[in-house]
Design a protein around this motif. Structure first.
Motif, mmCIF file in Angstrom:
data_model
loop_
_atom_site.group_PDB
_atom_site.id
_atom_site.type_symbol
_atom_site.label_atom_id
_atom_site.label_comp_id
_atom_site.label_asym_id
_atom_site.label_seq_id
_atom_site.Cartn_x
_atom_site.Cartn_y
_atom_site.Cartn_z
ATOM 1 N N GLU A 273 0.830 -1.201 0.000
ATOM 2 C CA GLU A 273 0.000 0.000 0.000
ATOM 3 C C GLU A 273 0.870 1.259 0.000
ATOM 4 O O GLU A 273 0.544 2.264 -0.649
ATOM 5 C CB GLU A 273 -0.905 -0.002 1.234
ATOM 6 N N LYS A 274 2.020 1.216 0.689
ATOM 7 C CA LYS A 274 2.893 2.383 0.746
ATOM 8 C C LYS A 274 3.486 2.699 -0.627
ATOM 9 O O LYS A 274 3.577 3.869 -1.034
ATOM 10 C CB LYS A 274 4.008 2.122 1.763
ATOM 11 N N LEU A 275 3.919 1.673 -1.376
ATOM 12 C CA LEU A 275 4.463 1.896 -2.716
ATOM 13 C C LEU A 275 3.425 2.527 -3.637
ATOM 14 O O LEU A 275 3.717 3.475 -4.376
ATOM 15 C CB LEU A 275 4.956 0.574 -3.304
ATOM 16 N N ARG A 276 2.232 2.030 -3.586
ATOM 17 C CA ARG A 276 1.184 2.568 -4.436
ATOM 18 C C ARG A 276 0.807 3.990 -4.019
ATOM 19 O O ARG A 276 0.523 4.837 -4.842
ATOM 20 C CB ARG A 276 -0.040 1.651 -4.408
ATOM 21 N N TYR A 277 0.808 4.235 -2.717
ATOM 22 C CA TYR A 277 0.456 5.566 -2.247
ATOM 23 C C TYR A 277 1.527 6.589 -2.635
ATOM 24 O O TYR A 277 1.220 7.721 -3.027
ATOM 25 C CB TYR A 277 0.279 5.532 -0.733
ATOM 26 N N ILE A 383 -5.218 -6.888 -0.741
ATOM 27 C CA ILE A 383 -4.325 -5.837 -0.248
ATOM 28 C C ILE A 383 -5.000 -4.942 0.792
ATOM 29 O O ILE A 383 -4.351 -4.254 1.527
ATOM 30 C CB ILE A 383 -3.882 -4.999 -1.441
ATOM 31 N N SER A 384 -6.341 -4.954 0.817
ATOM 32 C CA SER A 384 -7.125 -4.117 1.687
ATOM 33 C C SER A 384 -6.796 -2.661 1.555
ATOM 34 O O SER A 384 -6.710 -1.973 2.506
ATOM 35 C CB SER A 384 -7.018 -4.540 3.080
ATOM 36 N N HIS A 385 -6.664 -2.082 0.426
ATOM 37 C CA HIS A 385 -6.318 -0.691 0.038
ATOM 38 C C HIS A 385 -7.452 0.238 0.170
ATOM 39 O O HIS A 385 -8.268 0.180 -0.059
ATOM 40 C CB HIS A 385 -6.245 -0.563 -1.364
ATOM 41 N N GLN A 386 -7.287 0.997 0.004
ATOM 42 C CA GLN A 386 -8.528 1.635 0.014
ATOM 43 C C GLN A 386 -8.312 2.916 -0.687
ATOM 44 O O GLN A 386 -7.465 3.644 -0.315
ATOM 45 C CB GLN A 386 -8.926 1.785 1.397
ATOM 46 N N GLN A 387 -9.029 3.005 -1.730
ATOM 47 C CA GLN A 387 -8.898 4.203 -2.545
ATOM 48 C C GLN A 387 -9.396 5.396 -1.739
ATOM 49 O O GLN A 387 -10.327 5.288 -0.967
ATOM 50 C CB GLN A 387 -9.716 4.078 -3.825
ATOM 51 N N LEU A 388 -8.700 6.528 -1.970
ATOM 52 C CA LEU A 388 -8.993 7.693 -1.128
ATOM 53 C C LEU A 388 -10.442 8.136 -1.234
ATOM 54 O O LEU A 388 -11.032 8.582 -0.261
ATOM 55 C CB LEU A 388 -8.070 8.846 -1.524
ATOM 56 N N GLN A 389 -11.019 8.061 -2.402
ATOM 57 C CA GLN A 389 -12.374 8.579 -2.591
ATOM 58 C C GLN A 389 -13.443 7.506 -2.454
ATOM 59 O O GLN A 389 -14.611 7.801 -2.628
ATOM 60 C CB GLN A 389 -12.485 9.219 -3.988
ATOM 61 N N LYS A 390 -13.056 6.269 -2.175
ATOM 62 C CA LYS A 390 -14.040 5.196 -2.100
ATOM 63 C C LYS A 390 -14.629 5.112 -0.700
ATOM 64 O O LYS A 390 -13.911 4.973 0.277
ATOM 65 C CB LYS A 390 -13.398 3.854 -2.468
ATOM 66 N N VAL A 391 -15.962 5.190 -0.591
ATOM 67 C CA VAL A 391 -16.652 5.169 0.693
ATOM 68 C C VAL A 391 -17.365 3.827 0.844
ATOM 69 O O VAL A 391 -18.135 3.435 -0.038
ATOM 70 C CB VAL A 391 -17.675 6.319 0.788
ATOM 71 N N PRO A 392 -17.131 3.104 1.925
ATOM 72 C CA PRO A 392 -17.840 1.828 2.122
ATOM 73 C C PRO A 392 -19.340 2.043 2.226
ATOM 74 O O PRO A 392 -19.816 3.144 2.526
ATOM 75 C CB PRO A 392 -17.253 1.297 3.440
ATOM 76 N N ALA A 393 -20.098 0.971 2.010
ATOM 77 C CA ALA A 393 -21.546 1.047 2.144
ATOM 78 C C ALA A 393 -21.926 1.280 3.599
ATOM 79 O O ALA A 393 -21.155 1.005 4.523
ATOM 80 C CB ALA A 393 -22.191 -0.238 1.622
ATOM 81 N N ALA A 394 -23.155 1.787 3.806
ATOM 82 C CA ALA A 394 -23.614 2.088 5.166
ATOM 83 C C ALA A 394 -23.624 0.833 6.031
ATOM 84 O O ALA A 394 -23.224 0.869 7.208
ATOM 85 C CB ALA A 394 -25.003 2.718 5.117
ATOM 86 N N ARG A 395 -24.060 -0.269 5.477
ATOM 87 C CA ARG A 395 -24.093 -1.510 6.255
ATOM 88 C C ARG A 395 -22.674 -1.957 6.643
ATOM 89 O O ARG A 395 -22.453 -2.452 7.753
ATOM 90 C CB ARG A 395 -24.808 -2.610 5.460
ATOM 91 N N THR A 396 -21.712 -1.753 5.728
ATOM 92 C CA THR A 396 -20.328 -2.108 6.030
ATOM 93 C C THR A 396 -19.778 -1.233 7.153
ATOM 94 O O THR A 396 -19.099 -1.724 8.068
ATOM 95 C CB THR A 396 -19.472 -1.967 4.769
ATOM 96 N N ILE A 397 -20.083 0.059 7.089
ATOM 97 C CA ILE A 397 -19.613 0.970 8.142
ATOM 98 C C ILE A 397 -20.219 0.588 9.482
ATOM 99 O O ILE A 397 -19.532 0.558 10.511
ATOM 100 C CB ILE A 397 -19.960 2.419 7.766
ATOM 101 N N ALA A 398 -21.530 0.296 9.488
ATOM 102 C CA ALA A 398 -22.178 -0.099 10.741
ATOM 103 C C ALA A 398 -21.566 -1.376 11.293
ATOM 104 O O ALA A 398 -21.356 -1.502 12.508
ATOM 105 C CB ALA A 398 -23.679 -0.286 10.503
ATOM 106 N N GLN A 399 -21.237 -2.322 10.417
ATOM 107 C CA GLN A 399 -20.618 -3.567 10.875
ATOM 108 C C GLN A 399 -19.226 -3.320 11.435
ATOM 109 O O GLN A 399 -18.848 -3.871 12.473
ATOM 110 C CB GLN A 399 -20.560 -4.571 9.724
ATOM 111 N N LEU A 400 -18.455 -2.458 10.766
ATOM 112 C CA LEU A 400 -17.109 -2.166 11.249
ATOM 113 C C LEU A 400 -17.141 -1.457 12.589
ATOM 114 O O LEU A 400 -16.333 -1.727 13.480
ATOM 115 C CB LEU A 400 -16.360 -1.310 10.218
#
Length: 518
Positions: A273-277, A383-400
């Protein structure tokens, strides 16, 4: 070899064996009653004066794979009591031997009844045929209906819930005795008036367990004003989770803003993730210059001349492309990506197999191109990356947000930290829901009032107001040992029996099979 077996041992107790005759597929046993007299069914006076005799043919349990029929010699007696209106009567053999007007012995009727309870009509008839029991599917259902014994024990604690005749179209109500763990009755609908009328006929009930729907609570309050209503604990916890999910959905605009403005901490990233960032940061400067020139109306050719970048890169950036943190090269696969995505989602993860399927679609590229695509796709998923502008779904956020932090990845922890920092009311709502769950589990009823007052000022205020309106039932759910868990289990059993009859059983037959024998 002698076994000591006697034909007379097949005869039910209370009858005397006279002889046996053998037909092609059955044994016919001639039997009679061992009593010398009989009692008049009207005046109960014993009589020994025989008027006449006749023969009854009764089916009995099979023996050694052959049907057994009883040729039962039945006597008619004369009642000698002057004032009795019945002058002649047939002798009774007892409900435990040969019931009145039955063509089967009591022990065969018992087997037929339980076959019908367990299997229903046609399946039980097919199985009975293999057991050499002469019974049809209609007879099985008639026996089940006739021998249904409604519970007569006094009801003190009941559980009420609804069940679907046909989902989203028609519903019924199931009532269970929670003390004895058995079904009491099935009602044809879930209307308040129907439930209220049934509860009014059982004034001894002092505890009613129900879900949080308003209909059953209103019916119990009107029919049994002194009874304690208990809200189901599972539904309380599920409703709290649903209220938090609704709060997350209503906060999605602020969450998107927060995640979009997030600054990634390189110390929390993995090596990949660091290399890609770092590559993403290097590209951002040139992307900003190209985007600014394109927004000023400068032509692509002029932008290429000023910046020194390739025409393809300038075109891609000016058309809002190429700004992802993780880039994928353009290749001959671009026209086949929808097909590849569909195959990948369908479970095909082997590069060689995907290449062979692509060749059938007209793909001219090599295996290496497809293998590289599968490698990038597999790494992107792990890789569990996470694009800067990508927002998880509401259900995913509630689960996390409701998952222990020890079970989260670093990227998920970073995302949650950003959400909690920028949307503090959502973090407060999550803490309140966690406290509510703990209160239900620990049966801490003293915490209910403070929790309601604090929650009314949070994002789950609507749920808190519902708890306040149903506070008595919620308090009882915390303090009482009863819940609707038994009722839910009985509904599962009801669904099994209902599907076993292909959904065509009437309410009385369904109830008969569920309640069963006394």
């Amino acid at each position: 070899m002698r076994t000591g077996f006697q034909i007379s041992s097949l005869v039910p107790s209370g009858l005397v064996f006279d002889g046996v005759s053998d037909s092609m597929d059955s044994l016919i046993l001639s039997v009679r009653s061992e009593a010398a007299e009989a009692r008049c069914p009207l005046c109960a006076t014993a009589s020994s004066r025989i008027h006449s005799r006749y023969i009854r043919h009764v089916a009995d349990l099979p023996s050694a794979g052959r049907k057994v029929r009883l040729r039962l010699l039945t006597r008619r007696f004369t009642c000698e009591v002057p004032h009795c209106h019945r002058r002649i009567f047939a002798e009774r053999f007892g409900e435990d031997i040969v019931p009145l007007r039955r063509r089967r012995t009591a022990r065969l009727e018992y087997i037929v009844h339980h076959l019908g309870l367990a299997l229903g009509g046609r399946p039980a008839a097919s199985f009975a045929k293999r057991l050499m029991l002469p019974v049809s599917n209609d007879t099985l259902l008639r026996v089940v209906r006739r021998r249904t014994a409604m519970p007569t024990d006094p009801l003190l604690v009941v559980g009420i819930d609804d069940w679907a005749f046909r989902r989203n179209h028609r519903y019924g109500t199931i009532v269970c005795d929670l003390e004895r763990r058995r079904i009491v009755t099935l009602l044809p609908d879930r209307e308040t008036a129907t439930v209220r009328a049934w509860l009014s006929r059982h004034p001894a009930i002092n505890i009613v367990s129900r879900d949080r729907g308003g209909g059953y609570g209103e019916a119990a309050a009107k029919a049994l004003p002194n009874a304690i209503q208990v809200a189901d604990r599972w539904h309380l916890m599920e409703n709290a989770s649903a209220a938090f999910l609704d709060a997350v959905r209503r906060s999605m605009n602020r969450i998107r803003t927060a995640i979009g403005a997030t600054t990634i901490d390189p110390e929390l990233l993995t090596c990949a993730e660091k290399l890609r960032y770092q590559g993403y940061l290097r590209r951002q400067d040139s992307h900003a210059v190209i985007t600014a020139l394109a927004s000023d109306g400068v032509s692509l050719k002029e932008i290429v001349r000023r910046t020194g970048h390739s025409r393809n890169l300038v075109r891609q950036i000016s058309r809002d492309g190429g700004t992802d943190m993780f880039r994928t090269r353009q290749s001959t696969l671009d026209g086949h990506l929808p097909f590849l995505d569909a195959q990948w989602s369908g479970g095909c993860r082997n590069g060689a197999e995907l290449w062979r399927r692509l060749k059938g679609q007209g793909f001219k590229g090599s295996l290496r191109v497809v293998a590289e695509w599968t490698t990038r796709r597999r790494r992107a998923e792990t890789i569990s990356h996470q694009q800067l502008q990508k927002v998880p779904a509401a259900r995913t956020i509630a689960q996390l947000m409701t998952t222990k932090r020890d079970n989260l990845t670093r990227a998920e922890t970073v995302t949650l930290a950003v959400i909690e920092q920028n949307v503090p009311m959502l973090a407060d709502a999550q803490a309140l829901v966690g406290r509510f769950h703990a209160m239900i589990r620990r049966k801490a009823e003293i915490e209910l009032e403070p929790w309601i007052e604090e929650s009314k000022r949070s994002l789950i205020a609507s749920f808190a107001n519902g708890i306040a309106n149903d506070k008595g039932a919620v308090h009882a759910a915390i303090t009482q040992p009863w819940s609707n868990g038994q009722v839910e289990a009985q509904i599962t059993k009801l669904k099994l029996v209902k599907r076993q009859m292909y959904g065509r059983a009437k309410l009385d037959l369904l109830q008969a099979r569920l309640i069963g024998a006394p």
